[in-house]
Design a protein around this motif. Structure first.
Motif, PDB file in Angstrom:
ATOM      1  N   ALA A   6       3.089  -9.171  31.976  1.00 25.98           N
ATOM      2  CA  ALA A   6       1.732  -9.408  32.705  1.00 25.98           C
ATOM      3  C   ALA A   6       1.732 -10.787  33.462  1.00 25.98           C
ATOM      4  CB  ALA A   6       0.381  -9.117  31.796  1.00 25.98           C
ATOM      5  N   GLN A   7       2.036 -11.607  33.076  1.00 21.71           N
ATOM      6  CA  GLN A   7       1.910 -13.070  33.324  1.00 21.71           C
ATOM      7  C   GLN A   7       3.143 -13.621  33.959  1.00 21.71           C
ATOM      8  OE1 GLN A   7      -0.822 -15.185  30.795  1.00 21.71           O
ATOM      9  NE2 GLN A   7      -2.324 -14.683  31.940  1.00 21.71           N
ATOM     10  N   GLY A   8       4.078 -12.907  33.744  1.00 24.78           N
ATOM     11  CA  GLY A   8       5.672 -13.434  34.183  1.00 24.78           C
ATOM     12  C   GLY A   8       6.092 -14.594  33.313  1.00 24.78           C
ATOM     13  N   ASP A   9       5.608 -14.579  31.969  1.00 21.99           N
ATOM     14  CA  ASP A   9       5.953 -15.734  31.025  1.00 21.99           C
ATOM     15  C   ASP A   9       7.363 -15.806  30.661  1.00 21.99           C
ATOM     16  OD1 ASP A   9       4.282 -13.508  29.833  1.00 21.99           O
ATOM     17  OD2 ASP A   9       4.866 -14.828  28.119  1.00 21.99           O
ATOM     18  N   ARG A  10       7.910 -16.832  30.788  1.00 23.29           N
ATOM     19  CA  ARG A  10       9.371 -17.013  30.383  1.00 23.29           C
ATOM     20  C   ARG A  10       9.217 -17.149  28.692  1.00 23.29           C
ATOM     21  NH1 ARG A  10      13.329 -18.738  34.329  1.00 23.29           N
ATOM     22  NH2 ARG A  10      12.402 -18.818  36.425  1.00 23.29           N
TER      23      ARG A  10
END
Length: 581
Positions: free
Chosen positions: A385-389
């Motif tokens: 959803a938030q493109g978190d790595r």
């Protein structure tokens, strides 16, 4: 120069070139083809009008200087003077690095990316894998909605910029891989249906009608796709292609399109006298994709291995939703199975699919380097959803463990840009659609997708907001400060070990031996004389490695070799690579 176009349903075809027009004639030797000559040099604009229709770009356009809906431009590939003397670089022993041109640098161009290639040389990778470069509407996007499959996105710099990038990479000893999309074309700027039966309703895909690989007219469509693939390898001196979602290439013909493509690529490699390769993205867990054609396979050279990613991801994070469920339920056994057998689902029941899935690899015949292993990719980061790595969720020690398992595995390792220094920037889903209705549909579709998983609308980045792309650009100041610098040094050390220790590039999958303790959260494996141990738990772990003399090759935290009791005392959230003949 000679102009030609396949338009089997047209009664008249008119070439519009540099302000003039010329009626094309039917080619007597090729059904459905039209041809004619006109004065035109490098850069000349042109297009085709079918019957009384508008002027459209060439389906085989080599350049779209004004975007997918503009006129095409002639490209004289002999105009570029190549500098690098390049004999090629094959896949065995490789370490790949996936990069998106539009966010690899803030400038978002091929020339700017070329200016950062020395970083990859210092890192030690062997190939840079570029995400798709074909033109798409707007300036910024992932590239998977491309059209004009023979051209380069103009905001990235166009065809000459790609040649400069490849030339510079080759000068530095780096191979170049390009991600290509044959399973669909973007909904906007796609003019192919006006020219012929490039798509068919015989099959349907998540993107609509399927590319026509087996219905009437499919001979020319297949030749179109094969020709595009060969053009990247020949005209731009690309070393290999990553084929997007080959499971969505629906083909019922006796000779599958991928078999035809692999034969053509192998033929070009022989002609050019340099190695070329094809890497498939497939979720089918079907060994036939990477089985040689002589053994009745499709002859691709490698494939992405999502099962290894899923097993590693669940062990690191504890995620258990969706397709992670079976891997989380199996725990460390899933990771052990993928390290020794490639696939986790090899005919086992998949609760995510509600059926049995996959088939076993023959470890005696399939080399480990034919599977790509990774802890992060553009899909696995950007489709969150938030493109978190992983760096947003895990400690540096656990990131080091992920790197260790990936870079010492029996697979061909692949990194996603920025992971090597635990990048603090996300990588989010972003678009720049010029069609307002399409832009709104994508925006709302993204929100609905994650609302179903409990995400509030305001917490899902707007793909059309320029800030979403800007947040996704790498911050090149990070590698010079902690904790990023330490993580980067660890990646460099592991890649150097992979290069220097022959056991780490041994292609024999069956030679990998794994032990683990789920409760203590450690896992260790042996590859020849090399021993690898990771402790994913917070507490120290005592790992039995035996009493044979050992030498530490690399350690995240200081460790001693096993004593008379044969136990390695490994600190929490730490990892080590040893030599133990």
């Amino acid at each position: 120069m000679q102009f030609e176009v396949w338009a089997p349903q047209a009664d008249r075809v008119t070439l519009h070139c540099e302000g003039g027009t010329r009626a094309l004639t039917r080619d007597p030797e090729r059904a459905g083809w039209w041809r004619g000559e006109a004065q035109a040099g490098d850069g000349a604009r042109y297009g085709f009008a079918l019957d009384d229709g508008p002027v459209r770009p060439d389906p085989r356009s080599r350049r779209q200087p004004d975007g997918p809906d503009g006129l095409s431009a002639v490209v004289d590939h002999g105009h570029y003077a190549w500098r690098a003397r390049w004999a090629g670089r094959g896949l065995q022993g490789a370490v790949l690095y996936e990069a998106h041109v539009g966010t690899y640098t803030p400038e978002g161009t091929l020339d700017a990316a070329a200016g950062r290639l020395e970083h990859l040389v210092e890192l030690g990778v062997t190939h840079v894998e570029l995400m798709p470069l074909c033109p798409f509407p707007g300036r910024h996007g992932w590239g998977y909605e491309g059209v004009s499959l023979w051209a380069v996105h103009e905001p990235y710099g166009g065809p000459d910029a790609l040649k400069r990038f490849v030339d510079r990479a080759h000068e530095l000893g780096l191979g170049v891989v390009l991600d290509v999309v044959h399973n669909h074309l973007g909904p906007s700027g796609n003019h192919l249906p006006a020219f012929g039966p490039y798509f068919t309703d015989t099959h349907h895909t998540p993107w609509g009608s399927a590319v026509n690989l087996d219905a009437p007219g499919s001979d020319e469509v297949r030749a179109f796709l094969v020709g595009s693939a060969l053009a990247w390898l020949r005209d731009y001196r690309i070393d290999g292609l990553r084929l997007d979602a080959v499971h969505a290439l629906y083909d019922t013909r006796a000779c599958h399109f991928l078999e035809e493509l692999s034969a053509a690529v192998d033929g070009l490699a022989e002609e050019l006298d340099r190695p070329l390769f094809l890497i498939a993205e497939s979720d089918l867990n079907d060994p036939r994709f990477i089985t040689p054609r002589a053994e009745h396979g499709l002859g691709l050279h490698a494939q992405w291995n999502d099962d290894f990613h899923h097993a590693l991801h669940t062990a690191l994070t504890g995620d258990s939703q969706g397709y992670y469920a079976d891997f989380a339920r199996a725990g460390f056994a899933a990771l052990a199975k993928t390290l020794t057998g490639g696939y986790f689902h090899d005919g086992t029941y998949s609760t995510f699919r509600g059926r049995h899935h996959g088939r076993p690899l023959d470890r005696a015949r399939v080399a480990g380097h034919r599977l790509l292993g990774y802890s992060q990719t553009h899909d696995q980061v950007g489709n969150r959803a938030q493109g978190d790595r992983l760096a947003a969720r895990l400690s540096p020690g656990l990131l080091a463990c992920a790197a260790t398992l990936t870079l010492t595995s029996p697979f061909t390792p692949m990194l996603f840009m920025g992971e090597e220094w635990a990048a603090g920037t996300p990588w989010q889903f972003f678009t720049d659609h010029t069609d307002p209705e399409l832009a709104e549909a994508v925006r709302q579709g993204r929100r609905r997708e994650f609302a179903a998983h409990g995400w509030a609308e305001e917490d899902v980045p707007d793909p059309q907001d320029p800030a979403t792309r800007e947040r996704s650009c790498l911050d090149w100041a990070e590698p010079g400060r902690e904790p990023h610098a330490r993580v980067l040094a660890w990646y460099r050390r592991l890649i150097a070990l992979r290069r220097d220790e022959p056991d780490l590039t041994d292609p024999d999958l069956a030679d990998t031996k794994v032990a683990y303790d789920e409760q203590a959260r450690w896992l260790a494996f042996r590859r020849g004389d090399v021993r690898v141990a990771v402790n994913l738990g917070k507490e120290p772990a005592a790992i039995p490695l035996g009493t044979r003399p050992a030498k530490v090759l690399a350690a995240w935290e200081p460790v001693r070799v096993p004593g008379p009791d044969g136990l390695l005392q490994l600190p929490g959230e730490s990892c080590v690579v040893l030599s133990q003949p």
